[in-house]
Write a protein that holds these residues in place. Structure first.
Motif, PDB file in Angstrom:
ATOM      1  N   GLY A  58      -6.111 -87.802 -75.916  1.00 18.51           N
ATOM      2  CA  GLY A  58      -6.921 -89.242 -76.721  1.00 18.51           C
ATOM      3  C   GLY A  58      -7.011 -90.185 -75.896  1.00 18.51           C
ATOM      4  O   GLY A  58      -7.420 -91.425 -76.217  1.00 18.51           O
ATOM      5  N   GLY A  59      -6.616 -90.154 -74.478  1.00 17.22           N
ATOM      6  CA  GLY A  59      -6.817 -91.321 -73.578  1.00 17.22           C
ATOM      7  C   GLY A  59      -5.878 -92.436 -73.610  1.00 17.22           C
ATOM      8  O   GLY A  59      -5.875 -93.356 -72.944  1.00 17.22           O
ATOM      9  N   ALA A  60      -4.703 -92.107 -74.494  1.00 23.00           N
ATOM     10  CA  ALA A  60      -3.543 -93.125 -74.496  1.00 23.00           C
ATOM     11  C   ALA A  60      -2.808 -93.276 -73.095  1.00 23.00           C
ATOM     12  O   ALA A  60      -2.895 -92.099 -72.329  1.00 23.00           O
ATOM     13  CB  ALA A  60      -2.635 -92.746 -75.604  1.00 23.00           C
ATOM     14  N   THR A  61      -2.322 -94.262 -72.728  1.00 25.33           N
ATOM     15  CA  THR A  61      -1.784 -94.472 -71.419  1.00 25.33           C
ATOM     16  C   THR A  61      -0.232 -94.913 -71.389  1.00 25.33           C
ATOM     17  O   THR A  61       0.359 -95.284 -72.604  1.00 25.33           O
ATOM     18  CB  THR A  61      -2.298 -95.566 -70.626  1.00 25.33           C
ATOM     19  N   LEU A  62       0.624 -94.664 -70.402  1.00 24.47           N
ATOM     20  CA  LEU A  62       1.991 -94.821 -70.690  1.00 24.47           C
ATOM     21  C   LEU A  62       2.619 -96.288 -70.753  1.00 24.47           C
ATOM     22  O   LEU A  62       3.611 -96.585 -71.605  1.00 24.47           O
ATOM     23  CB  LEU A  62       2.606 -94.540 -69.380  1.00 24.47           C
ATOM     24  N   ASP A  63       1.877 -97.293 -70.582  1.00 20.21           N
ATOM     25  CA  ASP A  63       1.999 -98.606 -70.962  1.00 20.21           C
ATOM     26  C   ASP A  63       1.865 -98.867 -72.286  1.00 20.21           C
ATOM     27  O   ASP A  63       2.688 -99.790 -72.784  1.00 20.21           O
ATOM     28  CB  ASP A  63       1.175 -99.516 -69.919  1.00 20.21           C
ATOM     29  N   THR A  64       0.953 -98.480 -73.103  1.00 18.99           N
ATOM     30  CA  THR A  64       1.032 -98.499 -74.496  1.00 18.99           C
ATOM     31  C   THR A  64       2.052 -98.253 -75.058  1.00 18.99           C
ATOM     32  O   THR A  64       2.571 -98.651 -76.105  1.00 18.99           O
ATOM     33  CB  THR A  64      -0.166 -98.034 -75.015  1.00 18.99           C
ATOM     34  N   TYR A  65       2.491 -96.978 -74.686  1.00 16.19           N
ATOM     35  CA  TYR A  65       3.769 -96.429 -75.250  1.00 16.19           C
ATOM     36  C   TYR A  65       5.085 -97.402 -74.928  1.00 16.19           C
ATOM     37  O   TYR A  65       5.981 -97.325 -75.908  1.00 16.19           O
ATOM     38  CB  TYR A  65       3.871 -95.053 -74.966  1.00 16.19           C
ATOM     39  N   ILE A  66       5.044 -97.489 -73.569  1.00 15.20           N
ATOM     40  CA  ILE A  66       6.595 -98.045 -73.320  1.00 15.20           C
ATOM     41  C   ILE A  66       6.705 -99.435 -73.628  1.00 15.20           C
ATOM     42  O   ILE A  66       7.865 -99.942 -74.092  1.00 15.20           O
ATOM     43  CB  ILE A  66       6.345 -98.055 -71.720  1.00 15.20           C
ATOM     44  N   LEU A  67       5.514-100.027 -74.001  1.00 14.01           N
ATOM     45  CA  LEU A  67       5.772-101.637 -74.465  1.00 14.01           C
ATOM     46  C   LEU A  67       6.585-101.912 -75.596  1.00 14.01           C
ATOM     47  O   LEU A  67       7.460-102.500 -75.552  1.00 14.01           O
ATOM     48  CB  LEU A  67       4.100-102.426 -74.416  1.00 14.01           C
ATOM     49  N   PRO A  68       6.105-101.134 -76.800  1.00 11.98           N
ATOM     50  CA  PRO A  68       7.055-101.242 -78.046  1.00 11.98           C
ATOM     51  C   PRO A  68       8.574-100.835 -77.672  1.00 11.98           C
ATOM     52  O   PRO A  68       9.353-101.475 -78.250  1.00 11.98           O
ATOM     53  CB  PRO A  68       6.459-100.518 -79.032  1.00 11.98           C
ATOM     54  N   GLY A  69       8.652 -99.848 -77.050  1.00 16.62           N
ATOM     55  CA  GLY A  69       9.933 -99.259 -76.706  1.00 16.62           C
ATOM     56  C   GLY A  69      11.002-100.385 -75.804  1.00 16.62           C
ATOM     57  O   GLY A  69      11.964-100.485 -76.203  1.00 16.62           O
ATOM     58  N   ALA A  70      10.274-101.005 -74.851  1.00 17.73           N
ATOM     59  CA  ALA A  70      10.603-102.028 -74.091  1.00 17.73           C
ATOM     60  C   ALA A  70      11.287-103.241 -74.891  1.00 17.73           C
ATOM     61  O   ALA A  70      12.389-103.857 -74.714  1.00 17.73           O
ATOM     62  CB  ALA A  70       9.691-102.386 -72.993  1.00 17.73           C
ATOM     63  N   LEU A  71      10.445-103.602 -75.937  1.00 23.20           N
ATOM     64  CA  LEU A  71      10.585-104.707 -76.712  1.00 23.20           C
ATOM     65  C   LEU A  71      11.922-104.359 -77.656  1.00 23.20           C
ATOM     66  O   LEU A  71      12.867-105.253 -77.738  1.00 23.20           O
ATOM     67  CB  LEU A  71       9.867-104.931 -77.751  1.00 23.20           C
ATOM     68  N   GLY A  72      12.055-103.078 -78.113  1.00 21.50           N
ATOM     69  CA  GLY A  72      13.203-102.440 -78.653  1.00 21.50           C
ATOM     70  C   GLY A  72      14.578-102.654 -77.943  1.00 21.50           C
ATOM     71  O   GLY A  72      15.579-102.819 -78.112  1.00 21.50           O
ATOM     72  N   PRO A 212      21.225 -97.031 -83.590  1.00 25.17           N
ATOM     73  CA  PRO A 212      20.245 -97.878 -83.727  1.00 25.17           C
ATOM     74  C   PRO A 212      18.913 -98.012 -82.738  1.00 25.17           C
ATOM     75  O   PRO A 212      17.858 -98.604 -83.071  1.00 25.17           O
ATOM     76  CB  PRO A 212      20.834 -99.293 -84.236  1.00 25.17           C
ATOM     77  N   VAL A 213      19.501 -97.878 -81.602  1.00 25.40           N
ATOM     78  CA  VAL A 213      18.480 -98.224 -80.465  1.00 25.40           C
ATOM     79  C   VAL A 213      17.176 -97.318 -80.708  1.00 25.40           C
ATOM     80  O   VAL A 213      16.033 -97.757 -80.498  1.00 25.40           O
ATOM     81  CB  VAL A 213      19.254 -97.921 -78.974  1.00 25.40           C
ATOM     82  N   TYR A 214      17.345 -95.976 -80.837  1.00 27.33           N
ATOM     83  CA  TYR A 214      16.131 -95.094 -80.989  1.00 27.33           C
ATOM     84  C   TYR A 214      15.080 -95.832 -82.139  1.00 27.33           C
ATOM     85  O   TYR A 214      14.016 -95.960 -82.041  1.00 27.33           O
ATOM     86  CB  TYR A 214      16.574 -93.703 -81.544  1.00 27.33           C
ATOM     87  N   TRP A 215      15.988 -96.079 -83.159  1.00 25.42           N
ATOM     88  CA  TRP A 215      15.283 -96.653 -84.490  1.00 25.42           C
ATOM     89  C   TRP A 215      14.594 -97.865 -84.217  1.00 25.42           C
ATOM     90  O   TRP A 215      13.361 -98.208 -84.741  1.00 25.42           O
ATOM     91  CB  TRP A 215      16.058 -96.546 -85.401  1.00 25.42           C
ATOM     92  N   LEU A 216      15.210 -98.641 -83.302  1.00 22.81           N
ATOM     93  CA  LEU A 216      14.510 -99.980 -82.985  1.00 22.81           C
ATOM     94  C   LEU A 216      13.265 -99.624 -82.328  1.00 22.81           C
ATOM     95  O   LEU A 216      12.011-100.247 -82.406  1.00 22.81           O
ATOM     96  CB  LEU A 216      15.435-100.749 -81.931  1.00 22.81           C
ATOM     97  N   GLY A 217      13.159 -98.646 -81.101  1.00 23.47           N
ATOM     98  CA  GLY A 217      12.047 -98.188 -80.478  1.00 23.47           C
ATOM     99  C   GLY A 217      11.278 -97.623 -81.317  1.00 23.47           C
ATOM    100  O   GLY A 217       9.821 -97.872 -81.137  1.00 23.47           O
ATOM    101  N   LEU A 218      11.336 -96.798 -82.235  1.00 24.67           N
ATOM    102  CA  LEU A 218      10.479 -96.426 -83.231  1.00 24.67           C
ATOM    103  C   LEU A 218       9.869 -97.001 -84.151  1.00 24.67           C
ATOM    104  O   LEU A 218       8.645 -97.264 -84.304  1.00 24.67           O
ATOM    105  CB  LEU A 218      11.004 -95.167 -84.086  1.00 24.67           C
ATOM    106  N   GLY A 219      10.703 -98.020 -84.555  1.00 26.76           N
ATOM    107  CA  GLY A 219      10.115 -98.940 -85.589  1.00 26.76           C
ATOM    108  C   GLY A 219       9.103-100.062 -85.002  1.00 26.76           C
ATOM    109  O   GLY A 219       8.060-100.354 -85.560  1.00 26.76           O
ATOM    110  N   MET A 220       9.434-100.358 -83.860  1.00 25.51           N
ATOM    111  CA  MET A 220       8.528-101.268 -82.993  1.00 25.51           C
ATOM    112  C   MET A 220       7.096-100.503 -82.654  1.00 25.51           C
ATOM    113  O   MET A 220       6.095-101.132 -82.618  1.00 25.51           O
ATOM    114  CB  MET A 220       9.047-101.555 -81.629  1.00 25.51           C
ATOM    115  N   ARG A 221       7.258 -99.116 -82.269  1.00 19.43           N
ATOM    116  CA  ARG A 221       5.983 -98.634 -81.869  1.00 19.43           C
ATOM    117  C   ARG A 221       5.227 -98.360 -83.494  1.00 19.43           C
ATOM    118  O   ARG A 221       4.076 -98.278 -83.332  1.00 19.43           O
ATOM    119  CB  ARG A 221       6.305 -97.116 -81.339  1.00 19.43           C
ATOM    120  N   SER A 222       5.941 -98.049 -84.272  1.00 16.41           N
ATOM    121  CA  SER A 222       5.108 -97.992 -85.746  1.00 16.41           C
ATOM    122  C   SER A 222       4.604 -99.614 -85.947  1.00 16.41           C
ATOM    123  O   SER A 222       3.589 -99.257 -86.710  1.00 16.41           O
ATOM    124  CB  SER A 222       6.285 -97.519 -86.957  1.00 16.41           C
TER     125      SER A 222
END
Length: 286
Positions: A58-72, A212-222
């Motif tokens: 679908g044309g998604a790029t890595l920066d879009t995915y990494i940004l929420p995870g980086a915030l977490g 909690p670290v995984y759930w932080l990243g998941l929550g930010m991505r959601s």
């Protein structure tokens, strides 16, 4: 609840907030400012460099995915900040002074929470503000997006700093804090910040989901990504209920455990122990 107890709690909060503001000002002044800016700026550069790397369909790029995870990840680094500062304060006698001051330990905890939470919020602003200018594919206008971001952030701050306080009570020197940092960084590395956790071995992914670290990243991505991005996650959904339960459980555990372990740890503090630790630290430097 009596007026006396209310007044005492108000005094604790005021003293803690005042101390936290002072420490925050010191952390973002002079040479300290360079260290504070380093990792957020490095993260921004990394995001910019991977802005055209495709991920999934679908044309998604890595920066879009990494940004929420980086915030977490920056929220999770609150664990390390607490560990490091507790070790430093134990080594230089600050914790001993807090113990012998009326209501000193509760005020100390409030001050550390204010200072570290504000520091993390500054990190997030430094990363998120400029990133919005070049990271495409975010869904910030989706209903409930910022509300989700807010509750994930709040629970994450409480949960990770509570864990940090417990870990910090186990070490008595800056060197010990460095040893504790290694497993924390390893946990962050396997928690889906830099790549979807579904790509990891099943046992690694299962272990990461306990903390909690995984759930932080998941929550930010959601909160920040479109619904279609959930296809990359475990089970193909954002799992908001599970996110709230796990983060909430760790937050409650931290709120209960942190004051207890700190009081128990500070009871063992004495002037002679502080002097001995200072002597050892001077010998290492020498």
């Amino acid at each position: 609840m009596s007026l006396t107890s209310i007044g005492a709690r108000g005094g604790i909060a005021h003293a803690g907030v005042s101390q936290g503001v002072i420490e925050l000002r010191q952390a973002f002044t002079g040479a300290e400012l360079i260290g504070q800016l380093l990792w957020p700026l490095v993260t921004l550069v990394a995001l910019f460099l991977v802005r055209d790397v495709p991920i999934g369909g679908g044309g998604a790029t890595l920066d879009t995915y990494i940004l929420p995870g980086a915030l977490g990840m920056f929220v999770a680094l609150g664990m390390l900040l607490v560990v490091q500062q507790l070790a430093a304060d134990r080594e230089d006698g600050s914790l001993l002074r807090a113990r012998i001051t009326p209501n000193g330990i509760p005020a100390y905890l409030v001050g550390k929470s204010v200072q570290i939470s504000a520091t993390i919020l500054a990190y997030l602003a430094i990363v998120l503000g400029p990133a919005l200018l070049f990271v495409d594919g975010l869904a910030l206008g989706r209903p409930g997006s910022w509300l989700t971001f807010a509750w994930v952030l709040l629970l994450g701050l409480i949960a990770t700093q509570g864990i940090g306080a417990v870990l910090g009570s186990l070490v008595s020197s800056s060197r010990g804090a460095g040893y504790v940092s290694l497993p924390v960084l390893a946990l962050i590395a396997i928690s889906g910040v830099f790549a979807p956790i579904s790509a990891l071995p099943a046992w690694v992914a299962g272990a990461a989901q306990v903390f909690p670290v995984y759930w932080l990243g998941l929550g930010m991505r959601s909160a920040l990504l479109p619904e279609s991005a959930a296809a990359l996650e475990v089970g193909g959904t954002w799992r908001p209920v599970e996110t709230a339960v796990v983060l909430g459980a760790w937050a409650v555990a931290g709120l209960v455990a942190a004051p207890v372990v700190l009081r128990r740890m500070t009871r063992k503090e004495s002037g002679s122990r502080v002097a001995a630790r200072r002597e050892r630290a001077l010998q290492r430097v020498g």
